[in-house]
Write a protein that holds these residues in place. Structure first.
Motif, PDB file in Angstrom:
ATOM      1  N   GLY A  94      43.364  29.958  51.365  1.00  0.00           N
ATOM      2  CA  GLY A  94      43.294  31.785  51.860  1.00  0.00           C
ATOM      3  C   GLY A  94      42.394  31.579  52.677  1.00  0.00           C
ATOM      4  N   LEU A 112      46.227  32.580  49.196  1.00  0.00           N
ATOM      5  CA  LEU A 112      46.031  34.038  49.019  1.00  0.00           C
ATOM      6  C   LEU A 112      45.486  34.965  50.400  1.00  0.00           C
ATOM      7  CD1 LEU A 112      43.528  34.093  45.290  1.00  0.00           C
ATOM      8  CD2 LEU A 112      45.962  34.690  45.843  1.00  0.00           C
ATOM      9  N   VAL A 118      41.137  41.513  44.707  1.00  0.00           N
ATOM     10  CA  VAL A 118      42.358  41.226  44.511  1.00  0.00           C
ATOM     11  C   VAL A 118      43.783  42.077  43.563  1.00  0.00           C
ATOM     12  CG1 VAL A 118      42.808  39.131  41.621  1.00  0.00           C
ATOM     13  CG2 VAL A 118      40.847  38.538  43.750  1.00  0.00           C
ATOM     14  N   ILE A 132      48.150  39.976  40.892  1.00  0.00           N
ATOM     15  CA  ILE A 132      47.971  38.538  41.213  1.00  0.00           C
ATOM     16  C   ILE A 132      48.852  37.951  39.701  1.00  0.00           C
ATOM     17  CG2 ILE A 132      46.913  36.193  41.137  1.00  0.00           C
ATOM     18  CD1 ILE A 132      47.119  37.484  44.175  1.00  0.00           C
ATOM     19  N   ASP A 157      46.295  38.991  48.284  1.00  0.00           N
ATOM     20  CA  ASP A 157      47.494  39.619  47.871  1.00  0.00           C
ATOM     21  C   ASP A 157      48.253  37.704  47.428  1.00  0.00           C
ATOM     22  OD1 ASP A 157      48.146  42.086  47.765  1.00  0.00           O
ATOM     23  OD2 ASP A 157      47.861  41.944  50.088  1.00  0.00           O
ATOM     24  N   LYS A 158      48.923  37.427  46.676  1.00  0.00           N
ATOM     25  CA  LYS A 158      49.422  36.552  46.848  1.00  0.00           C
ATOM     26  C   LYS A 158      50.600  36.377  47.417  1.00  0.00           C
ATOM     27  CE  LYS A 158      52.507  34.684  43.615  1.00  0.00           C
ATOM     28  NZ  LYS A 158      52.605  33.622  42.189  1.00  0.00           N
ATOM     29  N   LYS A 196      39.762  34.511  47.111  1.00  0.00           N
ATOM     30  CA  LYS A 196      39.543  32.823  46.136  1.00  0.00           C
ATOM     31  C   LYS A 196      38.647  33.188  44.566  1.00  0.00           C
ATOM     32  CE  LYS A 196      38.837  30.584  49.607  1.00  0.00           C
ATOM     33  NZ  LYS A 196      39.121  32.040  50.806  1.00  0.00           N
ATOM     34  N   LEU A 205      48.669  27.627  45.707  1.00  0.00           N
ATOM     35  CA  LEU A 205      48.917  29.217  46.070  1.00  0.00           C
ATOM     36  C   LEU A 205      48.727  29.493  46.927  1.00  0.00           C
ATOM     37  CD1 LEU A 205      48.774  30.786  42.749  1.00  0.00           C
ATOM     38  CD2 LEU A 205      47.061  32.309  44.376  1.00  0.00           C
ATOM     39  N   PHE A 255      50.362  33.888  38.115  1.00  0.00           N
ATOM     40  CA  PHE A 255      50.397  32.744  38.223  1.00  0.00           C
ATOM     41  C   PHE A 255      50.085  32.032  36.904  1.00  0.00           C
ATOM     42  CE2 PHE A 255      45.809  32.801  39.575  1.00  0.00           C
ATOM     43  CZ  PHE A 255      45.879  31.570  39.241  1.00  0.00           C
ATOM     44  N   ASP A 307      53.818  30.321  46.356  1.00  0.00           N
ATOM     45  CA  ASP A 307      53.094  29.571  45.564  1.00  0.00           C
ATOM     46  C   ASP A 307      54.180  28.685  45.373  1.00  0.00           C
ATOM     47  OD1 ASP A 307      52.492  28.341  42.816  1.00  0.00           O
ATOM     48  OD2 ASP A 307      52.311  30.771  42.350  1.00  0.00           O
ATOM     49  N   VAL A 323      44.277  26.283  45.655  1.00  0.00           N
ATOM     50  CA  VAL A 323      43.914  27.755  45.810  1.00  0.00           C
ATOM     51  C   VAL A 323      43.878  27.719  47.557  1.00  0.00           C
ATOM     52  CG1 VAL A 323      43.444  29.818  45.252  1.00  0.00           C
ATOM     53  CG2 VAL A 323      44.540  28.342  43.598  1.00  0.00           C
ATOM     54  N   LEU A 332      38.496  35.258  41.736  1.00  0.00           N
ATOM     55  CA  LEU A 332      39.846  35.158  41.146  1.00  0.00           C
ATOM     56  C   LEU A 332      39.313  33.803  40.368  1.00  0.00           C
ATOM     57  CD1 LEU A 332      42.978  34.910  40.218  1.00  0.00           C
ATOM     58  CD2 LEU A 332      43.352  32.945  42.009  1.00  0.00           C
TER      59      LEU A 332
END
Ligand SMILES: Nc1ncnc2c1ncn2[C@@H]1O[C@H](COP(=O)(O)OP(=O)(O)OP(=O)(O)O)[C@@H](O)[C@H]1O
Ligand SMILES: [Mg+2]
Length: 243
Positions: A37, A213, A20, A23, A217-218, A43, A211, A25, A221, A35, A46
């Protein structure tokens, strides 16, 4: 919308890997944040950083205006952060009912009396549609019902924020619709939700915001329609199939 949860420049490294990466948000009060990705995007990491089973390498987690970055998972559960596990962890040997009662004993409005905890647990089992399995041993439940059990366990802790890690994985379309309905009702009861999901149709229907990922990286969003039309997102995620 005021934020109940804020993730501020959070990074988590595992040896050489940045799971991660910086990040940030906010999760609004009463919001459903989706979320998504690809596999390995960060994920679950996070969710673990927010629930306290992992500590960030850098950055802060703020819950209801207070920094909780250094608090253990148990303290965060007491404050009102509940989560489900992608890899289900029923307590073996315990009944379905008692698996959920454990949540009621340790959660936000911790119940000290076992009979009362079981009463709360029974209500949660009915709510997720597991009422008739209450007396079975948890490890005897099939896949879809195990997902429901994960939800009931987290809900029995009466969280203010619920973190859902792939509670729809492996479910058929009818079962997915049922879980969507349950999640909507949870939100109506005032709980803010962060929901990780691979089923795009479901997450699009459910989320107020999405959002994305990718490699920690994000990359996006915003409103689901806008995010899913974003070319970076399409390339990173939608263009590739799960192995
Ligand atoms: N405890 C750990 N030790 C070392 N590396 C880890 C650990 N947990 C996760 N990782 C690595 O961090 C990256 C992100 O993993 P994570 O489980 O957060 O991804 P994910 O987005 O949840 O993926 P999936 O969609 O497959 O569930 C992966 O490369 C993973 O191998
Ligand atoms: Mg995961």
């Amino acid at each position: 919308m005021s934020a109940i949860l804020e993730v501020e420049h959070v990074t988590r490294r595992f040896a050489g890997l940045v799971a991660v990466s910086d990040i940030s948000f906010k999760l609004g009060q009463g919001e459903i944040l989706g979320v998504i990705g690809p596999n390995g995007a960060g994920k679950t990491t996070l969710v673990s950083l927010i629930s306290g089973t992992l500590r960030p390498t850098a950055g802060d987690i703020v819950f209801e205006g207070s920094r909780i970055t250094r608090l253990g998972a148990y303290r965060r559960a007491r404050l009102g952060i509940g989560r489900t596990f992608q890899i289900m962890r029923p307590f073996p040997g315990l009944s379905v009912l008692d698996n959920v009662a454990v949540g009621a004993l340790f959660g936000h409005t911790a119940e000290s009396d076992l009979a009362k905890a079981r009463e709360k647990a029974r209500a949660q089992l009915d709510f997720v549609g597991l009422g008739k399995f209450a007396a079975q041993r948890a490890e005897e439940l099939g896949g879809p019902n195990r997902k429901r059990l994960e939800l009931a366990k987290a809900l029995a802790m009466q969280p203010k924020v619920l973190l859902c890690d792939e509670v729809m994985a492996g479910l058929n379309l009818v079962e997915i619709d049922e879980v969507i309905e349950v999640l909507r009702k949870i939100r109506e009861s005032g709980i803010s939700i962060l929901v990780i999901e691979h089923v795009i149709k479901a997450i699009k229907q459910l989320s107020d915001r999405l959002l994305v990922l990718h490699h920690g990286d994000k990359i996006a969003d915003g409103p689901p329609d806008t995010v899913l039309a974003n070319s970076t997102v399409i390339e990173a995620y939608l263009g590739r199939r799960r192995p």
